[in-house]
Design an enzyme around this catalytic site. Structure first.
Site, PDB file in Angstrom:
ATOM      1  CG  ASN A 189      -2.140  -0.823   1.062  1.00  0.00           C
ATOM      2  OD1 ASN A 189      -2.601  -1.046  -0.059  1.00  0.00           O
ATOM      3  ND2 ASN A 189      -2.676  -1.321   2.161  1.00  0.00           N
ATOM      4  CG  HIS A 194      -5.542   1.838   0.260  1.00  0.00           C
ATOM      5  ND1 HIS A 194      -4.634   2.233   1.212  1.00  0.00           N
ATOM      6  CD2 HIS A 194      -6.436   1.035   0.890  1.00  0.00           C
ATOM      7  CE1 HIS A 194      -4.968   1.707   2.378  1.00  0.00           C
ATOM      8  NE2 HIS A 194      -6.061   0.966   2.212  1.00  0.00           N
ATOM      9  CG  ASP A 198      -8.348  -2.171  -2.846  1.00  0.00           C
ATOM     10  OD1 ASP A 198      -7.891  -2.422  -1.719  1.00  0.00           O
ATOM     11  OD2 ASP A 198      -9.195  -1.280  -3.057  1.00  0.00           O
ATOM     12  CD  GLU A 224      -2.869  -8.137   6.268  1.00  0.00           C
ATOM     13  OE1 GLU A 224      -3.634  -8.324   7.236  1.00  0.00           O
ATOM     14  OE2 GLU A 224      -1.667  -8.473   6.248  1.00  0.00           O
TER      15      GLU A 224
HETATM   16  P1  GH3 Z   1       2.751  -8.685   8.420  1.00  0.00           P
HETATM   17  O1  GH3 Z   1       3.706  -9.336   7.526  1.00  0.00           O
HETATM   18  O2  GH3 Z   1       3.193  -8.668   9.834  1.00  0.00           O
HETATM   19  O3  GH3 Z   1       1.370  -9.271   8.298  1.00  0.00           O
HETATM   20  O4  GH3 Z   1       2.681  -7.174   7.990  1.00  0.00           O
HETATM   21  P2  GH3 Z   1       1.534  -6.413   7.242  1.00  0.00           P
HETATM   22  O5  GH3 Z   1       2.040  -5.122   6.777  1.00  0.00           O
HETATM   23  O6  GH3 Z   1       0.946  -7.304   6.199  1.00  0.00           O
HETATM   24  O7  GH3 Z   1       0.453  -6.298   8.381  1.00  0.00           O
HETATM   25  P3  GH3 Z   1      -0.247  -5.050   9.027  1.00  0.00           P
HETATM   26  O8  GH3 Z   1      -1.324  -5.670   9.893  1.00  0.00           O
HETATM   27  O9  GH3 Z   1       0.752  -4.155   9.701  1.00  0.00           O
HETATM   28  O10 GH3 Z   1      -0.874  -4.257   7.843  1.00  0.00           O
HETATM   29  C1  GH3 Z   1      -1.945  -4.736   7.117  1.00  0.00           C
HETATM   30  C2  GH3 Z   1      -2.259  -3.737   6.058  1.00  0.00           C
HETATM   31  O11 GH3 Z   1      -3.336  -4.185   5.240  1.00  0.00           O
HETATM   32  C3  GH3 Z   1      -2.661  -2.405   6.602  1.00  0.00           C
HETATM   33  C4  GH3 Z   1      -3.952  -2.055   5.905  1.00  0.00           C
HETATM   34  O12 GH3 Z   1      -3.927  -0.758   5.414  1.00  0.00           O
HETATM   35  C5  GH3 Z   1      -4.003  -3.035   4.756  1.00  0.00           C
HETATM   36  N1  GH3 Z   1      -5.352  -3.341   4.334  1.00  0.00           N
HETATM   37  C6  GH3 Z   1      -6.347  -3.879   5.070  1.00  0.00           C
HETATM   38  N2  GH3 Z   1      -7.461  -3.995   4.320  1.00  0.00           N
HETATM   39  C7  GH3 Z   1      -7.177  -3.516   3.090  1.00  0.00           C
HETATM   40  C8  GH3 Z   1      -7.915  -3.353   1.872  1.00  0.00           C
HETATM   41  O13 GH3 Z   1      -9.096  -3.705   1.771  1.00  0.00           O
HETATM   42  N3  GH3 Z   1      -7.278  -2.829   0.800  1.00  0.00           N
HETATM   43  C9  GH3 Z   1      -5.975  -2.454   0.879  1.00  0.00           C
HETATM   44  N4  GH3 Z   1      -5.402  -1.943  -0.209  1.00  0.00           N
HETATM   45  N5  GH3 Z   1      -5.270  -2.566   2.004  1.00  0.00           N
HETATM   46  C10 GH3 Z   1      -5.835  -3.098   3.093  1.00  0.00           C
HETATM   47 MG    MG Z   2      -0.015  -9.086   6.843  1.00  0.00          MG
HETATM   48 MG    MG Z   3      -2.956  -8.989   9.127  1.00  0.00          MG
END
Ligand code: GH3
Ligand code: MG
Ligand code: MG
Length: 309
Positions: A189, A194, A198, A224
């Site tokens: 992201n 974003h 997606d 995610e």
């Molecule tokens: P890790 O390897 O520890 O899982 O790190 P990570 O960055 O994947 O995990 P973290 O929980 O820190 O971040 C998850 C991210 O996923 C942050 C959030 O903005 C993004 N996210 C959640 N839902 C959506 C979505 O519907 N669309 C997009 N583009 N991003 C999303």
């Molecule tokens: Mg993650």
């Molecule tokens: Mg997660």
């Protein structure tokens, strides 16, 4: 002309009156099959192929009223619009027919125009019911689908996992569950925005859906994070499946408008135990165990599969 999707079952023990009415209906375009008594008719109706039932009242074996009652009690895929034909058109007879579940009542021998008009009004009801049912099914499906990825959603997971576990317990069958989480997805992201994020989520959902067997299913659990449910699958097999998926995710980049985006994912696997008091004896506990295993995968460097202890 009638809609040729409407199928009519015509029931009468008198061959002549059967033939006359069948001729009229077929000339109008209705696909018409016949039966000569209630029993034979019921067996045909239970196949679920008919939309309109046009039945005589007085018949051997099972009469028209009993047939109507059976049809209304049956669990059929769609509504069967039912008309009763009889020479007895007393007030009590009409009431008895409607109470038995008939939708309409026709004097015998029927007037050709009236018969066709009443069958046509039945066809209208049938189409209305069909479109309502289809709309309901669509809404039901949408309410259980994740709009971004096309996988099931958390609501489906909550409802369906309980049912899957009940089935596994009842038949002493194995059931496993995988929690998958994209690695460093926040970076995707941050780097690409974003919308590309997606696309990557959609890509991951699609990789999951296209690498499963028919009875397996996947739900988006949160941002995610995805949950894959594998009925009839012990822990070892589920772990092999997760490993194959991990390799596929790591080797097939997501095609996005910003070009190919490579990702990896971490996995936690757990198997359901029907023994009360075990660590994975409920949906909540099973998810918790798989989540703890996922955490181990993250802690050990990501892009790996860990099984619950
Ligand atoms: P890790 O390897 O520890 O899982 O790190 P990570 O960055 O994947 O995990 P973290 O929980 O820190 O971040 C998850 C991210 O996923 C942050 C959030 O903005 C993004 N996210 C959640 N839902 C959506 C979505 O519907 N669309 C997009 N583009 N991003 C999303
Ligand atoms: Mg993650
Ligand atoms: Mg997660």
């Amino acid at each position: 002309m009638a809609d040729d999707n409407i199928r009519v079952l015509l029931v009468d023990d008198e061959p002549v009156s059967r033939r006359v009415v069948q001729f009229l209906l077929e000339k109008e375009g209705y696909v018409t099959e016949t039966a000569s008594n209630g029993e034979e008719a019921l067996a045909k109706i239970l196949t679920g192929r008919f939309h309109i039932l046009l039945t005589d009242w007085q018949m051997p074996k099972m009469d028209g009223l009993a047939l109507c009652r059976h049809v209304r009690e049956a669990n059929l895929p769609g509504y069967v619009y039912t008309l009763i034909l009889t020479a007895n058109s007393s007030e009590q007879a009409v009431v008895a027919a409607l109470e038995a579940g008939a939708d309409d009542f026709l004097h015998k021998p029927p007037n050709k125009h009236e018969l066709l008009a009443r069958v046509m009004s039945g066809a209208r009801i049938v189409r209305l019911e069909q479109s309502l049912r289809e709309a309901n099914e669509k809404i039901q499906k949408l309410s259980l689908t994740d709009p971004l990825c096309g996988t099931f959603n958390r609501k489906y997971l909550n409802e369906q996992l309980v049912l899957e576990m009940e089935r596994a317990k009842r038949y002493s069958r194995p059931l496993s569950l995988i929690v998958a989480d994209l690695d460093h997805f926040k970076r995707v992201n941050d780097e690409f925005g974003h919308l590309i994020g997606d696309d990557v989520l959609r890509h991951f959902g699609s990789l999951c859906m296209t690498s499963m067997r028919v009875n397996d299913w996947v739900a988006r659990y949160g941002g995610e994070e995805f949950v894959i449910v594998l009925p009839e699958t012990p822990l070892g097999e589920a772990s092999c499946y997760a490993e194959r998926l991990r390799l596929r995710v790591a080797s097939v980049a997501a095609a996005t408008s910003s070009g190919a985006v490579s990702i990896t994912a971490s996995f936690g696997v757990a198997e359901f135990s029907a023994v009360s008091g075990d660590k994975t004896d409920s949906g909540e506990n099973l998810l918790r165990a798989a989540d703890a295993a996922l955490y181990e995968s993250k802690r050990a460097g990501r892009n790996q599969v860990t099984c619950a202890k």
